[in-house]
Design a protein around this motif. Structure first.
Motif, mmCIF file in Angstrom:
data_model
loop_
_atom_site.group_PDB
_atom_site.id
_atom_site.type_symbol
_atom_site.label_atom_id
_atom_site.label_comp_id
_atom_site.label_asym_id
_atom_site.label_seq_id
_atom_site.Cartn_x
_atom_site.Cartn_y
_atom_site.Cartn_z
ATOM 1 N N THR A 25 62.302 12.343 72.551
ATOM 2 C CA THR A 25 63.731 12.237 72.243
ATOM 3 C C THR A 25 64.454 13.470 72.766
ATOM 4 O O THR A 25 63.876 14.541 72.899
ATOM 5 C CB THR A 25 63.978 12.112 70.728
ATOM 6 O OG1 THR A 25 63.452 13.271 70.072
ATOM 7 C CG2 THR A 25 63.328 10.860 70.159
ATOM 8 N N LYS A 32 70.425 12.316 68.323
ATOM 9 C CA LYS A 32 69.139 12.094 68.973
ATOM 10 C C LYS A 32 69.192 10.851 69.861
ATOM 11 O O LYS A 32 69.609 9.783 69.423
ATOM 12 C CB LYS A 32 68.032 11.945 67.919
ATOM 13 C CG LYS A 32 67.752 13.239 67.165
ATOM 14 C CD LYS A 32 66.602 13.080 66.191
ATOM 15 C CE LYS A 32 66.306 14.403 65.469
ATOM 16 N NZ LYS A 32 65.184 14.257 64.510
ATOM 17 N N TYR A 33 68.764 11.029 71.103
ATOM 18 C CA TYR A 33 68.653 9.918 72.050
ATOM 19 C C TYR A 33 67.173 9.658 72.307
ATOM 20 O O TYR A 33 66.450 10.555 72.765
ATOM 21 C CB TYR A 33 69.372 10.255 73.366
ATOM 22 C CG TYR A 33 70.870 10.129 73.264
ATOM 23 C CD1 TYR A 33 71.511 8.935 73.591
ATOM 24 C CD2 TYR A 33 71.644 11.195 72.817
ATOM 25 C CE1 TYR A 33 72.884 8.813 73.480
ATOM 26 C CE2 TYR A 33 73.019 11.086 72.706
ATOM 27 C CZ TYR A 33 73.630 9.887 73.034
ATOM 28 O OH TYR A 33 74.996 9.758 72.919
ATOM 29 N N GLU A 34 66.745 8.442 71.997
ATOM 30 C CA GLU A 34 65.357 8.077 72.222
ATOM 31 C C GLU A 34 65.056 8.106 73.712
ATOM 32 O O GLU A 34 65.908 7.807 74.544
ATOM 33 C CB GLU A 34 65.081 6.675 71.667
ATOM 34 C CG GLU A 34 65.263 6.554 70.169
ATOM 35 C CD GLU A 34 65.091 5.112 69.702
ATOM 36 O OE1 GLU A 34 64.843 4.245 70.565
ATOM 37 O OE2 GLU A 34 65.206 4.871 68.495
#
Length: 203
Positions: A25, A32-34
Motif C-alpha cells: 500500500t 491508503k492506496y492499495e
C-alpha cells in the motif's frame, strides 16, 4: 502433462505477482492506496498516487490504477484494459465548483474534437456534482473505464451514473491531471510514478 505444469507455473507466478502488488500500500496524506484493485474482474496495479494542492492547501489525493505500469501520459492512454482514477477529499469543497473545474481542465487539455465528443459525458458529470452539493473530507469517488462498457463514476464506492459510452470522455478526464496543462504538475508526476508523493507546486 508438461504443458499443464508449465501453464500451472505461469498462473502461479502471475497470481503471486498480483497478490504481492495488492499487499503493498501507498499512504498519501493519511490516505491508503492499495497496491492492486479490480475493475471488471481485471486486476489493476497502482501506477502512482499524490496530492492535489491549491496554493498551500491540500484539496484531495488521487491514485491511478492500470493493468500495467506506465510512465508517460501517452503510455497511460495506450494501456489496454480497464483503468481507474480514485480520489479522496482532504477538505470540504463545493461539488458543483469542483465539477466546473474538472470541465475547464478537460477543455484546456483535450484536443477540440476529443472534447467535443466528450461533452455528453461532461454534462452527466456536471449534473452529478451539482446534485451532490458538496464533498466532505473523507468522501471519495472513482472514475472507472472499461472497454466495451464505458466510464462509470462511483461516489463512496457506489455507482452514481449510467455508463458514459464515449471513450473520449475518459481520455479527456485523465488529461485534467496528465495533460499538457495539468491541474497540478507535481500530482502529474506522482500519478505517473515519478514521485511517490508530492509537495506544493506552482499551480
Amino acid at each position: 502433462m508438461i504443458r499443464r505444469l508449465i501453464s500451472f507455473s505461469v498462473t502461479a507466478v502471475l497470481f503471486g505477482a498480483v497478490t504481492l502488488a495488492q499487499a503493498q500500500t501507498t499512504e498519501v496524506a493519511g490516505v491508503k492506496y492499495e497496491g492492486g484493485q479490480q475493475v471488471a474482474n481485471t486486476p489493476l496495479v497502482l501506477n502512482g498516487a499524490g496530492i492535489r494542492y491549491k496554493a498551500i492547501f491540500k484539496v484531495y489525493t488521487a491514485g491511478l490504477y492500470l493493468t500495467k505500469k506506465a510512465a508517460t501520459t501517452e503510455a497511460v492512454l495506450a494501456t489496454p484494459g480497464p483503468k481507474r482514477i480514485h480520489i479522496v477529499m482532504l477538505r470540504e469543497i463545493n461539488a458543483s465548483e469542483l465539477g466546473k473545474l474538472f470541465t475547464r481542465g478537460m477543455e484546456d487539455n483535450a484536443p477540440r474534437d476529443e472534447f467535443s465528443k466528450s461533452i455528453p459525458g461532461t454534462l452527466k458529470m456536471s449534473e452529478l456534482f451539482f446534485q451532490r452539493k458538496k464533498l466532505s473530507a473523507g468522501d471519495s469517488f472513482s472514475v472507472d473505464w472499461t472497454p466495451g462498457v464505458g466510464t462509470v463514476i462511483l461516489i463512496n464506492g457506489k455507482p452514481s451514473t449510467d455508463a458514459i459510452k464515449e471513450p473520449e470522455f475518459f481520455s479527456a478526464l485523465l488529461k485534467i491531471w496528465l495533460g499538457k496543462s495539468p491541474a497540478d504538475s507535481m500530482l502529474k508526476d506522482a500519478l505517473l510514478g515519478i514521485k511517490a508523493s508530492n509537495t506544493p507546486g506552482n499551480n
